[in-house]
Design an enzyme around this catalytic site. Structure first.
Site, PDB file in Angstrom:
ATOM      1  N   LYS A 118       0.834  -1.214   0.000  1.00  0.00           N
ATOM      2  CA  LYS A 118       0.000   0.000   0.000  1.00  0.00           C
ATOM      3  C   LYS A 118       0.866   1.261   0.000  1.00  0.00           C
ATOM      4  O   LYS A 118       0.502   2.262  -0.611  1.00  0.00           O
ATOM      5  CB  LYS A 118      -0.956   0.016   1.196  1.00  0.00           C
ATOM      6  N   GLU A 202      -3.264   7.356   8.352  1.00  0.00           N
ATOM      7  CA  GLU A 202      -4.096   8.192   7.480  1.00  0.00           C
ATOM      8  C   GLU A 202      -5.180   8.826   8.324  1.00  0.00           C
ATOM      9  O   GLU A 202      -5.611   8.245   9.326  1.00  0.00           O
ATOM     10  CB  GLU A 202      -4.805   7.315   6.427  1.00  0.00           C
ATOM     11  N   ARG A 294      -6.895  -7.689 -10.162  1.00  0.00           N
ATOM     12  CA  ARG A 294      -7.566  -8.920 -10.606  1.00  0.00           C
ATOM     13  C   ARG A 294      -8.943  -8.566 -11.151  1.00  0.00           C
ATOM     14  O   ARG A 294      -9.388  -7.421 -11.038  1.00  0.00           O
ATOM     15  CB  ARG A 294      -7.764  -9.843  -9.400  1.00  0.00           C
TER      16      ARG A 294
HETATM   17  C1  MV4 Z   1     -10.230   3.919   5.093  1.00  0.00           C
HETATM   18  C2  MV4 Z   1     -11.468   4.298   5.649  1.00  0.00           C
HETATM   19  C3  MV4 Z   1     -11.554   5.576   6.151  1.00  0.00           C
HETATM   20  N1  MV4 Z   1     -10.495   6.401   6.124  1.00  0.00           N
HETATM   21  N2  MV4 Z   1      -9.204   4.785   5.084  1.00  0.00           N
HETATM   22  C4  MV4 Z   1     -11.421  -0.614   4.270  1.00  0.00           C
HETATM   23  C5  MV4 Z   1     -10.987  -1.491   3.157  1.00  0.00           C
HETATM   24  C6  MV4 Z   1      -9.695  -0.966   2.700  1.00  0.00           C
HETATM   25  N3  MV4 Z   1      -9.663  -0.924   1.279  1.00  0.00           N
HETATM   26  C7  MV4 Z   1      -9.595   0.396   3.283  1.00  0.00           C
HETATM   27  N4  MV4 Z   1     -10.753   0.605   4.089  1.00  0.00           N
HETATM   28  C8  MV4 Z   1     -11.043   1.811   4.615  1.00  0.00           C
HETATM   29  N5  MV4 Z   1     -10.044   2.707   4.579  1.00  0.00           N
HETATM   30  C9  MV4 Z   1      -9.342   5.996   5.595  1.00  0.00           C
HETATM   31  N6  MV4 Z   1      -8.301   6.827   5.599  1.00  0.00           N
HETATM   32  C10 MV4 Z   1     -12.498   3.414   5.664  1.00  0.00           C
HETATM   33  C11 MV4 Z   1     -12.304   2.155   5.164  1.00  0.00           C
HETATM   34  C12 MV4 Z   1     -13.431   1.284   5.259  1.00  0.00           C
HETATM   35  C13 MV4 Z   1     -14.102   0.848   4.133  1.00  0.00           C
HETATM   36  C14 MV4 Z   1     -13.688   1.180   2.863  1.00  0.00           C
HETATM   37  C15 MV4 Z   1     -14.369   0.728   1.758  1.00  0.00           C
HETATM   38  C16 MV4 Z   1     -15.482  -0.087   1.947  1.00  0.00           C
HETATM   39  C17 MV4 Z   1     -15.896  -0.442   3.175  1.00  0.00           C
HETATM   40  C18 MV4 Z   1     -15.222   0.017   4.293  1.00  0.00           C
HETATM   41  C19 MV4 Z   1     -15.669  -0.339   5.548  1.00  0.00           C
HETATM   42  C20 MV4 Z   1     -15.001   0.100   6.644  1.00  0.00           C
HETATM   43  C21 MV4 Z   1     -13.872   0.898   6.503  1.00  0.00           C
END
Ligand code: MV4
Length: 496
Positions: A118, A202, A294
């Protein structure tokens, strides 16, 4: 340019079948691999040839690189499609497939490795001016300095593992006092889970929407996007309902996010199918999160709105062809919704409910697509993901796609195991979903097992649903037989 003649599909279930269907239409022979638990699986029956690759646990079959390469060699396959999950984002696999002189139907090992980290991904896309959530861009080594920065960007912050992704290894920190402890935990978890303790911080976007863009690159440096998918309805990072397009994007925002998504692909010298994940805050600011290298589970919603077969396109790109269209030639038509039907019990904390599909009757009709890998009488093996099927409904408008999905859920009959059908129905009926005003906290906010027992339907709707169920039973069209009305298990739960 090298035409593929025979493809080995290194996967199982619905996706193996879905990939083979496209290959066959292209005149490409298919090879299935299977574990001992999947001897009678549909992907094995469908394929031109099949090779057993080991005992049921994935670690002894679907994850065995050498055994899969040997299966490709012994059957004379000239390409491997990894599907999703299993080895699909394993850079060693992609590299070894190519080293063996075969075509890997996916991106380069370099792109997979870059996006797997990442931190490396963020550093690469930053050069292309892709918006990132405020935070650190290097692994944290100096805790006091990181703490200072956390105060500067403002709590809450998230600690993420560089080798994580998909929500694995994330920790929320609410204030200065918690920082040290959470940091130590995050590092130790990342070390044991991924063998890499690098973490970064973050700003925590508290109620984001999850919007991802489908992108495609070719081996000649061209990149396009095939619009977005809205994936905010998820439970513990497991997506439940996906749709395309998103109801919150204006054409301008779509264009800006689409361009950013293409730049992410350019930053990785990307070819093949990929998905660029963004979060969108309440002010509609978007931020790049990660890229999945993917084909995704939810790719059919994009196929429905664009009319493009993504697997065929993956194969053409892998053969070395140029993208057959430019961005300006792509348009969206209508609205598509996918629900994932899992063998899980929503009334019991979504515990997997494996067993035999006593009844399995699929709905049908215009605009309905079902990608599954089971038939009535089969059992859902306990070793793998408990997804039974994906149902994708396409209609002119979002409202019509919702109505079609509910109609189709009511027509689906699954007994013998508990499923998430009734849960999906609850979501589709919910005012927050219908209005489009929802975020990734939907399930947490609105779902408790009790809601499955109370039907949100009006009296007329209940009557119509009961009548449909009644009329669809063969015994009810044969008037010489006694009539007995039995409804499927989940429907009983719903109307109780
Ligand atoms: C985040 C976020 C809020 N703020 N990053 C969850 C999956 C991964 N791809 C990153 N995720 C998140 N990153 C910051 N800075 C909230 C999530 C997140 C989320 C993101 C997409 C879909 C569902 C989610 C559920 C909980 C948290």
């Amino acid at each position: 340019m090298k035409k593929i003649k025979k493809v080995l599909v290194a996967n199982r279930g619905e996706i193996a079948l879905r990939v083979m269907r496209s290959a066959r239409e292209m005149g490409i022979k298919t090879v299935a691999v299977y574990s001992e638990a999947d001897r009678n699986a549909l992907h094995v029956r469908f394929a031109d040839e099949a090779v057993c690759i080991g005992p049921p646990p994935s670690s002894e079959s679907y994850l065995k690189i050498d055994t899969i390469l040997e299966a490709a060699r012994s059957t004379g396959a000239d390409a491997i499609h990894p599907g999703y999950g299993f080895l699909s984002e394993n850079e060693d696999f992609a590299e070894q497939v190519e080293k063996a002189g075969l075509i890997f139907i996916g991106p380069s090992a370099h792109s997979i490795a870059l996006m797997g980290s990442k931190l490396a991904a963020k550093a690469a896309v930053a050069k292309f001016k892709v918006p990132l959530v405020p935070g650190t861009s290097e692994p944290i080594t100096d805790i006091p300095a990181a703490k200072k920065l956390a105060s500067k960007i403002g709590y809450p912050v998230l600690i993420k593992a560089s080798a994580g992704g998909g929500g694995k290894g994330m920790r929320i920190v609410q204030n200065d006092a918690e920082f040290l402890e959470q940091m130590e935990r995050a590092v130790s978890e990342a070390t044991s889970a991924f063998g890499d303790g690098s973490v970064f911080i973050e700003k925590y976007v508290t109620q984001p929407r999850h919007i991802e863009f489908q992108i495609f690159g070719d081996k000649h440096g061209n990149v396009v996007h095939l619009f977005e998918r809205e994936c905010s309805i998820q439970r513990r990072h497991q997506k439940v309902i996906e749709e395309a397009p998103s109801s919150v994007l204006t054409p301008e925002l779509r264009k800006a996010m689409g361009e950013a998504a293409c730049n992410v692909a350019r930053a990785a010298n990307y070819f093949g199918a990929g998905t660029v994940e963004f979060i969108l805050d309440e002010k509609l600011n978007f931020y790049f999160l990660e890229m999945n290298t993917r084909l995704q589970v939810e790719h059919p919603v994009t196929e429905m709105i664009t009319g493009i077969d993504l697997v065929k396109l993956q194969i053409r790109i892998a053969e070395g062809e140029k993208l057959p269209f430019a961005q300006e030639q792509l348009t969206m038509r209508g609205h598509a919704i996918e629900i994932r039907i899992y063998a899980e019990d929503p009334a019991n904390n979504f515990l997997p409910d494996i067993g035999i599909l006593k009844t399995y009757k699929r709905p049908d009709g215009n605009g309905i697509r079902i990608d599954d890998g089971f038939e009535q009488g089969m059992s859902i093996p306990f070793y793998y993901d408990p997804m039974i099927a994906k149902m994708i409904c396409h209609a002119e408008t979002r409202e019509m796609a919702i109505a079609k999905t509910i109609r189709a859920i009511d027509e689906y009959e699954i007994t013998g195991i508990e499923t998430t059908l009734g849960f999906c129905r609850y979501v589709l009926k919910h005012e927050a979903f219908r209005s489009g005003n929802f975020d990734t906290k939907f399930v947490e906010k609105y779902f408790t097992p009790e809601v499955l027992n109370q039907s949100p339907d009006t009296e007329e709707e209940k009557l119509a649903a009961a009548l449909t169920t009644f009329l669809l039973k063969p015994e009810n069209t044969n008037h010489t037989k006694a009539v007995s009305v039995t409804t499927s298990k989940w429907k009983k739960n719903r109307t109780q």
